[in-house]
Write a protein that holds these residues in place. Structure first.
Motif, PDB file in Angstrom:
ATOM      1  N   GLN A 153       0.830  -1.198   0.000  1.00  0.00           N
ATOM      2  CA  GLN A 153       0.000   0.000   0.000  1.00  0.00           C
ATOM      3  C   GLN A 153       0.871   1.257   0.000  1.00  0.00           C
ATOM      4  O   GLN A 153       0.584   2.243  -0.685  1.00  0.00           O
ATOM      5  CB  GLN A 153      -0.931   0.017   1.203  1.00  0.00           C
TER       6      GLN A 153
ATOM      7  N   ASN B 126       0.957   4.086  -2.979  1.00  0.00           N
ATOM      8  CA  ASN B 126       0.788   5.524  -2.744  1.00  0.00           C
ATOM      9  C   ASN B 126       1.946   6.325  -3.322  1.00  0.00           C
ATOM     10  O   ASN B 126       1.768   7.447  -3.807  1.00  0.00           O
ATOM     11  CB  ASN B 126       0.668   5.804  -1.245  1.00  0.00           C
TER      12      ASN B 126
ATOM     13  N   ALA C  37       1.506   6.553  -7.100  1.00  0.00           N
ATOM     14  CA  ALA C  37       0.386   7.448  -7.373  1.00  0.00           C
ATOM     15  C   ALA C  37       0.800   8.906  -7.176  1.00  0.00           C
ATOM     16  O   ALA C  37       0.396   9.787  -7.945  1.00  0.00           O
ATOM     17  CB  ALA C  37      -0.799   7.105  -6.483  1.00  0.00           C
ATOM     18  N   ALA C  38       1.617   9.151  -6.160  1.00  0.00           N
ATOM     19  CA  ALA C  38       2.098  10.514  -5.915  1.00  0.00           C
ATOM     20  C   ALA C  38       3.003  10.977  -7.043  1.00  0.00           C
ATOM     21  O   ALA C  38       2.927  12.141  -7.488  1.00  0.00           O
ATOM     22  CB  ALA C  38       2.848  10.574  -4.584  1.00  0.00           C
TER      23      ALA C  38
ATOM     24  N   ALA D 298       2.641   5.505   4.613  1.00  0.00           N
ATOM     25  CA  ALA D 298       1.828   5.532   3.387  1.00  0.00           C
ATOM     26  C   ALA D 298       0.886   6.732   3.370  1.00  0.00           C
ATOM     27  O   ALA D 298       0.683   7.372   2.335  1.00  0.00           O
ATOM     28  CB  ALA D 298       1.036   4.232   3.265  1.00  0.00           C
ATOM     29  N   ALA D 299       0.320   7.033   4.541  1.00  0.00           N
ATOM     30  CA  ALA D 299      -0.645   8.142   4.625  1.00  0.00           C
ATOM     31  C   ALA D 299      -0.002   9.482   4.318  1.00  0.00           C
ATOM     32  O   ALA D 299      -0.680  10.403   3.826  1.00  0.00           O
ATOM     33  CB  ALA D 299      -1.283   8.164   6.012  1.00  0.00           C
TER      34      ALA D 299
ATOM     35  N   TYR E  56       1.866  10.200   1.973  1.00  0.00           N
ATOM     36  CA  TYR E  56       1.884  10.425   0.530  1.00  0.00           C
ATOM     37  C   TYR E  56       0.540  10.883  -0.020  1.00  0.00           C
ATOM     38  O   TYR E  56       0.438  11.280  -1.187  1.00  0.00           O
ATOM     39  CB  TYR E  56       2.378   9.162  -0.202  1.00  0.00           C
ATOM     40  N   THR E  57      -0.476  10.839   0.795  1.00  0.00           N
ATOM     41  CA  THR E  57      -1.794  11.335   0.368  1.00  0.00           C
ATOM     42  C   THR E  57      -2.229  12.575   1.133  1.00  0.00           C
ATOM     43  O   THR E  57      -3.174  13.241   0.721  1.00  0.00           O
ATOM     44  CB  THR E  57      -2.864  10.238   0.553  1.00  0.00           C
TER      45      THR E  57
END
Length: 228
Positions: free
Chosen positions: A115, A119, A122-123, A186-187, A189-190
């Motif tokens: 995950q 991310n 996606a970033a 991971a968080a 990156y969002t």
């Protein structure tokens, strides 16, 4: 770890671009559409950084006559190859991260590691980039070169993923703590704010002929990974 991951990532990207050299059908000679260096740079940016389908098609069409004249494969980039690279990245890079942890917990932390890497890609693909200025064209030994400045808005994480994952793996965390730690990385990156990456991308051509191009374009754009 960083060198191993970089080698794996570069190999995946290289494979995506090399795939188009296989078994190309014969294509009739075409005349290149005239584009300014700024516009060409934007096509390279959106192809290599964003894996944008329309830009891949436009860049391929623009470069094709020059590539065929130079006895190269007709296509510069393969959109399907780039998407395949994106699909492989979470699993392959996630394994590298999971392997940092003790063998007994690797299976448990792998989903969180994958995950995290999903991310990350996606970033990278979601970076908002734009060529901003082309310097006056210079000519030397019959070659014209234009230096194009560009900038990208890239996520600004507190600690880059490779260093953060290594720190977590060395912390002595238990399974659930390690999983939660990877999820926290991971968080970022969002949810993190953006930073601006500025660089210069050069395109060249023989004087007043052929297409503006850069056969080593990925060397410039691979620097985006330093921000992730």
């Amino acid at each position: 770890m960083h060198q191993t991951v970089a080698t794996s990532r570069s190999a995946l990207l290289a494979a995506a671009f090399a795939a188009v050299a296989l078994a190309q059908p014969a294509i009739a000679a075409e005349t290149a559409v005239e584009l300014a260096p700024l516009a060409v740079a934007n096509l390279y940016i959106k192809t290599i950084i964003n894996h944008d389908e329309a830009s891949v098609a436009q860049l391929n069409a623009y470069l094709r006559p020059t590539r065929l004249a130079g006895h190269q494969s007709a296509e510069y980039a393969s959109y399907s190859g780039l998407k395949e690279t994106d699909a492989k990245f979470p699993k392959e890079t996630g394994k590298l991260i999971a392997d940092l942890f003790p063998a007994a917990m690797r299976a448990a932390v792998t989903p969180a590691a994958e995950q995290l890497t999903a991310n990350i890609i996606a970033a990278k693909n979601g970076a908002v980039c734009q060529a901003t200025k082309a310097d006056p064209v210079t000519t030397e030994n019959g070659m014209q070169t234009a230096a194009v400045s560009f900038e990208c808005q890239v996520v600004k994480v507190p600690v880059a993923w490779a260093a953060a994952a290594q720190q977590l793996a060395k912390s002595g965390c238990k399974v659930e703590q390690c999983k939660a730690g990877l999820q926290k990385i991971a968080a970022t990156y969002t949810s993190s704010p953006k930073q601006t990456w500025r660089a210069v991308f050069a395109v060249s051509r023989e004087k007043d002929s052929e297409a503006w191009r850069n056969d080593f374009a990925r060397e410039t754009f691979d620097e985006i990974w330093d921000y992730l």
